[in-house]
Design an enzyme around this catalytic site. Structure first.
Site, PDB file in Angstrom:
ATOM      1  N   ARG A 239     -10.346 -34.143  81.277  1.00 29.54           N
ATOM      2  CA  ARG A 239      -9.410 -34.468  82.347  1.00 29.54           C
ATOM      3  C   ARG A 239      -9.593 -35.941  82.711  1.00 29.54           C
ATOM      4  O   ARG A 239     -10.721 -36.455  82.735  1.00 29.54           O
ATOM      5  CB  ARG A 239      -9.682 -33.610  83.596  1.00 29.54           C
ATOM      6  N   GLU A 267      -1.725 -39.234  85.751  1.00 31.50           N
ATOM      7  CA  GLU A 267      -0.991 -38.588  84.684  1.00 31.50           C
ATOM      8  C   GLU A 267       0.341 -38.112  85.246  1.00 31.50           C
ATOM      9  O   GLU A 267       0.315 -37.480  86.311  1.00 31.50           O
ATOM     10  CB  GLU A 267      -1.794 -37.376  84.196  1.00 31.50           C
ATOM     11  N   HIS A 286      -1.610 -35.832  76.796  1.00 32.24           N
ATOM     12  CA  HIS A 286      -2.102 -34.496  77.178  1.00 32.24           C
ATOM     13  C   HIS A 286      -1.478 -33.395  76.299  1.00 32.24           C
ATOM     14  O   HIS A 286      -0.754 -32.519  76.786  1.00 32.24           O
ATOM     15  CB  HIS A 286      -1.832 -34.212  78.663  1.00 32.24           C
TER      16      HIS A 286
HETATM   17  N1  LIG Z   1      -6.930 -31.813  76.672  1.00 32.81           N
HETATM   18  C1  LIG Z   1      -6.498 -30.599  76.867  1.00 32.81           C
HETATM   19  O1  LIG Z   1      -5.345 -30.280  76.641  1.00 32.81           O
HETATM   20  C2  LIG Z   1      -7.469 -29.545  77.337  1.00 32.81           C
HETATM   21  C3  LIG Z   1      -7.314 -28.231  76.880  1.00 32.81           C
HETATM   22  C4  LIG Z   1      -8.202 -27.265  77.323  1.00 32.81           C
HETATM   23  C5  LIG Z   1      -9.220 -27.589  78.214  1.00 32.81           C
HETATM   24  N2  LIG Z   1      -9.335 -28.884  78.641  1.00 32.81           N
HETATM   25  C6  LIG Z   1     -10.417 -29.219  79.595  1.00 32.81           C
HETATM   26  O2  LIG Z   1     -11.665 -28.837  79.052  1.00 32.81           O
HETATM   27  C7  LIG Z   1     -12.453 -28.263  80.081  1.00 32.81           C
HETATM   28  C8  LIG Z   1     -13.532 -27.389  79.463  1.00 32.81           C
HETATM   29  O3  LIG Z   1     -12.962 -26.183  78.956  1.00 32.81           O
HETATM   30  P1  LIG Z   1     -13.909 -24.967  78.490  1.00 32.81           P
HETATM   31  O4  LIG Z   1     -12.995 -23.836  78.199  1.00 32.81           O
HETATM   32  O5  LIG Z   1     -14.869 -25.419  77.451  1.00 32.81           O
HETATM   33  O6  LIG Z   1     -14.711 -24.678  79.861  1.00 32.81           O
HETATM   34  P2  LIG Z   1     -16.030 -23.825  80.083  1.00 32.81           P
HETATM   35  O7  LIG Z   1     -16.220 -22.822  79.001  1.00 32.81           O
HETATM   36  O8  LIG Z   1     -15.966 -23.350  81.496  1.00 32.81           O
HETATM   37  O9  LIG Z   1     -17.224 -24.893  79.935  1.00 32.81           O
HETATM   38  C9  LIG Z   1     -17.348 -25.980  80.794  1.00 32.81           C
HETATM   39  C10 LIG Z   1     -18.615 -26.743  80.447  1.00 32.81           C
HETATM   40  O10 LIG Z   1     -18.661 -27.916  81.267  1.00 32.81           O
HETATM   41  C11 LIG Z   1     -19.939 -27.984  81.882  1.00 32.81           C
HETATM   42  N3  LIG Z   1     -19.837 -28.676  83.171  1.00 32.81           N
HETATM   43  C12 LIG Z   1     -19.189 -28.297  84.290  1.00 32.81           C
HETATM   44  N4  LIG Z   1     -19.337 -29.216  85.270  1.00 32.81           N
HETATM   45  C13 LIG Z   1     -20.113 -30.189  84.746  1.00 32.81           C
HETATM   46  C14 LIG Z   1     -20.643 -31.405  85.253  1.00 32.81           C
HETATM   47  N5  LIG Z   1     -20.387 -31.818  86.508  1.00 32.81           N
HETATM   48  N6  LIG Z   1     -21.407 -32.158  84.434  1.00 32.81           N
HETATM   49  C15 LIG Z   1     -21.683 -31.761  83.167  1.00 32.81           C
HETATM   50  N7  LIG Z   1     -21.207 -30.624  82.623  1.00 32.81           N
HETATM   51  C16 LIG Z   1     -20.434 -29.839  83.415  1.00 32.81           C
HETATM   52  C17 LIG Z   1     -20.388 -26.539  82.060  1.00 32.81           C
HETATM   53  O11 LIG Z   1     -21.792 -26.522  82.248  1.00 32.81           O
HETATM   54  P3  LIG Z   1     -22.629 -25.130  82.352  1.00 32.81           P
HETATM   55  O12 LIG Z   1     -22.539 -24.534  80.965  1.00 32.81           O
HETATM   56  O13 LIG Z   1     -24.012 -25.539  82.687  1.00 32.81           O
HETATM   57  O14 LIG Z   1     -21.940 -24.324  83.399  1.00 32.81           O
HETATM   58  C18 LIG Z   1     -19.905 -25.953  80.732  1.00 32.81           C
HETATM   59  O15 LIG Z   1     -20.843 -26.206  79.710  1.00 32.81           O
HETATM   60  C19 LIG Z   1     -11.418 -27.528  80.956  1.00 32.81           C
HETATM   61  O16 LIG Z   1     -11.899 -27.329  82.260  1.00 32.81           O
HETATM   62  C20 LIG Z   1     -10.240 -28.478  80.934  1.00 32.81           C
HETATM   63  O17 LIG Z   1     -10.321 -29.412  81.983  1.00 32.81           O
HETATM   64  C21 LIG Z   1      -8.492 -29.856  78.222  1.00 32.81           C
END
Ligand SMILES: NC(=O)c1ccc[n+]([C@@H]2O[C@H](COP(=O)([O-])OP(=O)(O)OC[C@H]3O[C@@H](n4cnc5c(N)ncnc54)[C@H](OP(=O)(O)O)[C@@H]3O)[C@@H](O)[C@H]2O)c1
Length: 323
Positions: A239, A267, A286
């Site tokens: 993000r 954005e 995005h």
């Molecule tokens: N570009 C795009 O189109 C697109 C598409 C999909 C998703 N995304 C983004 O990608 C993000 C991650 O998706 P996901 O499905 O992998 O989520 P997820 O399974 O919930 O994993 C999130 C990871 O981020 C870590 N995290 C959370 N807050 C943090 C912080 N302050 N500092 C360091 N690490 C932190 C968590 O740590 P812990 O394991 O310790 O809890 C976890 O490892 C989404 O929230 C979204 O914003 C972008």
């Protein structure tokens, strides 16, 4: 009968996995009347979804088709349970990340510029680029016209569903991977985010794939860019607000850092914004998760949650429990 509102932009055929016992109600941002529903599946475009919300009454559960849900709690309030489509974006977003890394290391943005200008000889700009990023091309012949991913040190910030998929896709490149998340753990080793600054100087590639939260806002700012090695490649698939935009512009303009970003802050990126003209930057608008497989997969995830909700079973992807 459970009343489920879904975006009218989604073809009803895609809802064939939805369980019996639900009444499907298409809603849109153009609607001029209110509807009483139980469950809301918001439009993937948050601006459209936010225009729809004021017409919805009685919502108890929101099933987002996205992984990032940051706009939803402040829109629907604390009395509504919110689930995301955890896992539905793993493949598409991880593939975008791999493509972005390889495009930057193979200098595809430069070669596309060359193709558009129809000048073959500009390829020697690649050597200058390599040297400006701290590479030593003095002993190299033929000239350096691209770099290799294999063996590079990669710092993965965020080790959730998508982070793990990125790791899986990076495996054939034998990279030296360092993982960072909120909490430390072992097997495999994951560093806590408190160690980020100590880990940055070693990384050749830094991948951001974590949610936008109050804690992660500005996680990569001027001090972090200063810690990065010359020529470090920053990939933001997460993000926009996780990276301080002013600091990103300054780092790119200094010529020390390069980046590929699918997300920006703000954005959409407005016309004339300094990021548009920064050197060594690849921007995609995005698009990381948006593939033909996205809707069926995210709707299957929502259908699973609906089935559990109907049977009184615990939901799997709760990001906010109703208070
Ligand atoms: N570009 C795009 O189109 C697109 C598409 C999909 C998703 N995304 C983004 O990608 C993000 C991650 O998706 P996901 O499905 O992998 O989520 P997820 O399974 O919930 O994993 C999130 C990871 O981020 C870590 N995290 C959370 N807050 C943090 C912080 N302050 N500092 C360091 N690490 C932190 C968590 O740590 P812990 O394991 O310790 O809890 C976890 O490892 C989404 O929230 C979204 O914003 C972008």
């Amino acid at each position: 009968m459970l009343r489920v509102a879904y975006p009218a932009t989604i073809a009803p055929e895609l809802l064939h996995d939805f369980p019996d016992g639900v009444q499907l109600i298409p809603v849109s941002d153009k609607m001029d009347h209110d509807v009483e529903i139980d469950v809301w599946i918001p439009d993937p475009y948050s601006t459209r979804a936010m225009r729809t919300w004021p017409h919805l009454r009685g919502v108890k559960l929101v099933l987002s088709l996205m992984a990032g849900t940051e706009w939803i709690p402040s829109t629907v309030g604390p009395r509504v349970t919110i689930c995301n489509a955890h896992g539905a974006h793993n493949v598409s977003t991880a593939e975008w990340t791999l493509a972005a890394i390889l495009a930057m290391l193979k200098y595809f943005p430069l070669y596309l510029d060359m193709q558009r200008s129809g000048i073959w000889k500009r390829r020697f700009e690649a050597v200058e680029h390599f040297q400006s990023m701290g590479g030593d091309a003095s002993q190299v012949y033929p000239p350096v016209l691209g770099e290799e991913l294999t063996g590079k040190s990669v710092l993965l910030v965020g080790y959730g569903a998508i982070g793990k998929e990125i790791e899986r896709m990076l495996a054939p490149f034998a990279v030296e991977l360092t993982r960072v998340a909120r909490r430390a753990r072992s097997h495999p080793e994951v560093h806590p985010v408190s160690e980020l600054d100590a880990l940055l100087p070693r990384a050749e590639i830094i991948v951001l794939i974590l949610p936008a939260t109050a804690e992660s806002r500005g996680l990569i700012g001027a001090p972090q860019f200063a810690l990065m090695r010359r020529g470090a490649l920053l990939i933001n698939a997460a993000r926009g607000p996780i990276v301080d935009t002013h600091a990103l512009v300054a780092a790119l303009q200094s010529g020390r850092t390069r980046a590929a970003i699918d997300v920006t802050d703000p954005e959409p990126l407005p016309e004339g914004h300094p990021l548009w003209s920064c050197p060594n930057l690849l921007i995609t608008p995005h698009v990381g998760a948006s593939t033909p497989q996205f809707s069926p997969r995210a709707l299957r995830t929502a259908a699973g949650e609906l089935r559990r909700y109907l049977h009184g079973e615990p939901l799997r992807n709760v990001v906010q429990a109703a208070s």
